[in-house]
Design a protein around this motif. Structure first.
Motif, PDB file in Angstrom:
ATOM      1  N   LYS A  50       2.853   0.846   2.522  1.00  0.00           N
ATOM      2  CA  LYS A  50       3.270   2.262   2.424  1.00  0.00           C
ATOM      3  C   LYS A  50       2.161   3.175   1.930  1.00  0.00           C
ATOM      4  O   LYS A  50       2.379   4.059   1.092  1.00  0.00           O
ATOM      5  CB  LYS A  50       4.495   2.389   1.498  1.00  0.00           C
ATOM      6  N   TYR A  67       0.962   5.411   3.469  1.00  0.00           N
ATOM      7  CA  TYR A  67       1.252   6.779   3.941  1.00  0.00           C
ATOM      8  C   TYR A  67       1.922   7.597   2.847  1.00  0.00           C
ATOM      9  O   TYR A  67       1.951   8.813   2.893  1.00  0.00           O
ATOM     10  CB  TYR A  67       2.112   6.745   5.213  1.00  0.00           C
ATOM     11  N   GLN A  71      -4.480  11.646   0.537  1.00  0.00           N
ATOM     12  CA  GLN A  71      -4.475  11.622   2.008  1.00  0.00           C
ATOM     13  C   GLN A  71      -5.673  12.412   2.525  1.00  0.00           C
ATOM     14  O   GLN A  71      -6.032  13.403   1.942  1.00  0.00           O
ATOM     15  CB  GLN A  71      -3.171  12.241   2.543  1.00  0.00           C
ATOM     16  N   PRO A  72      -6.300  12.050   3.603  1.00  0.00           N
ATOM     17  CA  PRO A  72      -6.021  10.832   4.361  1.00  0.00           C
ATOM     18  C   PRO A  72      -6.554   9.601   3.631  1.00  0.00           C
ATOM     19  O   PRO A  72      -7.306   9.700   2.679  1.00  0.00           O
ATOM     20  CB  PRO A  72      -6.792  11.063   5.662  1.00  0.00           C
ATOM     21  N   ASN A  73      -6.136   8.420   4.103  1.00  0.00           N
ATOM     22  CA  ASN A  73      -6.672   7.161   3.595  1.00  0.00           C
ATOM     23  C   ASN A  73      -7.979   6.886   4.334  1.00  0.00           C
ATOM     24  O   ASN A  73      -7.979   6.757   5.557  1.00  0.00           O
ATOM     25  CB  ASN A  73      -5.691   6.024   3.878  1.00  0.00           C
ATOM     26  N   GLY A  84      -4.037   9.355   8.562  1.00  0.00           N
ATOM     27  CA  GLY A  84      -3.305  10.445   7.909  1.00  0.00           C
ATOM     28  C   GLY A  84      -3.873  11.825   8.140  1.00  0.00           C
ATOM     29  O   GLY A  84      -3.450  12.770   7.463  1.00  0.00           O
ATOM     30  N   THR A 144       0.115   3.719  14.575  1.00  0.00           N
ATOM     31  CA  THR A 144       0.918   3.456  13.371  1.00  0.00           C
ATOM     32  C   THR A 144       2.396   3.354  13.738  1.00  0.00           C
ATOM     33  O   THR A 144       3.111   2.460  13.271  1.00  0.00           O
ATOM     34  CB  THR A 144       0.677   4.563  12.326  1.00  0.00           C
ATOM     35  N   THR A 150       1.613   8.747  12.218  1.00  0.00           N
ATOM     36  CA  THR A 150       0.417   8.999  11.394  1.00  0.00           C
ATOM     37  C   THR A 150      -0.816   8.935  12.276  1.00  0.00           C
ATOM     38  O   THR A 150      -1.097   7.884  12.871  1.00  0.00           O
ATOM     39  CB  THR A 150       0.261   7.898  10.308  1.00  0.00           C
TER      40      THR A 150
END
Ligand code: HAM
Length: 426
Positions: free
Chosen positions: A94, A96, A101-103, A134, A293, A301
């Protein structure tokens, strides 16, 4: 029978791994400066991760995966690429939902593909890759591309070429797909057997076929760039604009389609143009994957990333005659003469190492002369000499191999004195 490494695999021996470590460190530092963080995912996944992620109709899934049932009968697959596993981990953990964000993630991975081995193509190989999950900001696309270019630049590569294309959004791709089917259908019987099935399953991949690349139908094939809708075109223009402001040179190649199914919008590759590099010149491939995703069961995403093959990258460095500044030297070599001295040497070496000083000694029962030769061969900066006499006087002889100068140091000051010399004191 002599045991050999399996076909398509190689051993990386210490002389090589020094270079690899240098390259990996450069990449890690570049990732730091771009504020990317490392992710490590398993080397095998449920087969479905790749079937759904990479795509049922791709060469990877159809022909190249190492898939096997485990002892409970689950179908597992050694990862043939890194993206699907990272996205699976992103969904499962998770990420997200993380406030950041973003990752922005990077990885070093070993990959497995059952391909016909040749120079630059192995069955087990390594990739350095990044994935950003993201954000659908075209500035991220440009950032990811610039990260790759910065890595190559820091390593000194010059003969490289960046090629970009847009595969557009779903609507654009569908229109292009229809046009491709219409265009290639009359030539179906003349195309190779793979392309015959691609025509039904994945006509875009016909553009990437090595067997049919010179077929007359190829030159006139409809270009995706003519089928981009307004949104996709604007997106691509933004990516190019951002590359322009960073002065990153690129070429647009409308036939760049990539071999994995998950791509949309931006697709890119970097090739080596170094002379004598070999037949396979692609060092890096990547692109945007805004639907992956969801395909792997997560929320909608957007994502983008790339991976560069480490073996090919090292080949490119060699082809450009780039000497990596790898350290082949040793700080200190300890020559102990006699049993008592050896015992004291074992203690002192342990202390030195605990203090961060690199030191080695003889374990081959060599003569003193041969130990000096060994120290020379190992490029030792200092040689310590400890015999019965020195022990009695509680001193140690320290010889600088550069200047040939030899100094006596009281044993009680020895560790501090060496820290001062090698590490510049506390
Ligand atoms: P790929 O184009 O399949 O993309 O592989 C990326 C790079 O891995 C290639 O450009 C090549 O340097 C290296 N490579 C691939 N196969 C082999 C092989 N058999 N032997 C040696 N090197 C190889 C991907 O893997 C995507 N996951 C890239 C990506 C990340 N797209 C988005 N994010």
């Amino acid at each position: 029978m002599k045991l050999k490494a399996a076909r398509g695999t190689v051993d990386l021996l210490p002389h090589e791994t020094k270079k690899w470590q240098y390259v990996e460190n450069v990449m890690k530092e570049v990732c730091e400066s771009y504020h990317f963080e490392e992710i490590r995912t398993p080397m095998f996944e449920h087969t479905e991760v790749f079937q759904r992620g990479v795509g049922e109709t791709t060469d990877i899934v159809q022909k190249e995966m190492y898939t096997f049932p485990d002892r409970s009968g689950r179908s597992l697959t050694l990862r043939p690429e890194g993206t699907a596993g990272v996205v699976r981990a992103f969904v499962e953990n998770k990420l997200y939902g993380s406030p950041i964000q973003p990752n922005k993630l990077y990885y070093f991975a070993q990959l497995f593909r059952y391909e016909r081995p040749q120079q630059g193509r192995m069955r087990q190989f390594h990739q350095f890759g990044v994935e950003v999950l993201g954000s659908a900001d075209p500035a991220v696309d440009a950032e990811v591309i610039s990260l790759a270019m910065t890595c190559y630049e820091k390593l000194g590569l010059e003969s490289i070429k960046l090629v970009v294309n847009s595969l557009g959004d779903e609507e654009s791709r569908k229109n292009h797909r229809d046009a491709l089917v219409k265009h290639f259908a009359p030539y179906k019987d003349e195309l190779c057997s793979d392309c015959k099935s691609r025509l039904e399953q994945n006509p875009l991949r016909i553009l990437d076929c090595k067997k049919d690349m010179n077929h007359e139908s190829m030159a006139k094939a409809p270009s995706i760039l003519d089928y981009l809708n307004k949104e996709s075109e604007e997106y691509f223009n933004k990516v190019k604009e951002y590359l322009d402001v960073m002065n990153i040179p690129y070429t647009v190649d409308q036939n760049l389609v990539r071999g994995l199914d998950y791509y949309n919008h931006t697709a890119f590759e970097i090739m080596s143009e170094a002379e004598g590099f070999g037949a396979i010149t692609t060092l890096l491939g990547g692109g945007r994957y805004n639907d992956l995703t969801q395909q792997l069961g997560g929320p909608d995403t957007p994502g983008i990333g790339f991976a560069t093959g480490m073996e090919r990258l090292l080949m490119a460095l060699e082809a450009e005659n780039i000497q990596l500044p790898v350290d082949e030297s040793l700080d200190c070599y300890f020559v102990a003469i006699g049993g008592q001295a050896k015992k004291e040497a074992v203690r002192l070496i342990h202390e030195l190492r605990k203090n961060g000083i690199q030191v080695d000694q003889d374990y081959q029962k060599r003569t003193i002369k041969a130990q000096f030769r060994a120290a020379n061969r190992l490029n030792a900066k200092y040689v310590f000499i400890l015999g019965e006499d020195e022990l009695e006087q509680q001193i140690i002889n320290v010889r600088s191999m550069d200047s040939g100068e030899q100094t006596e140091i009281p044993l009680e000051n020895f560790i501090d004195a060496m820290k001062e010399k090698l590490l510049g004191g506390d």
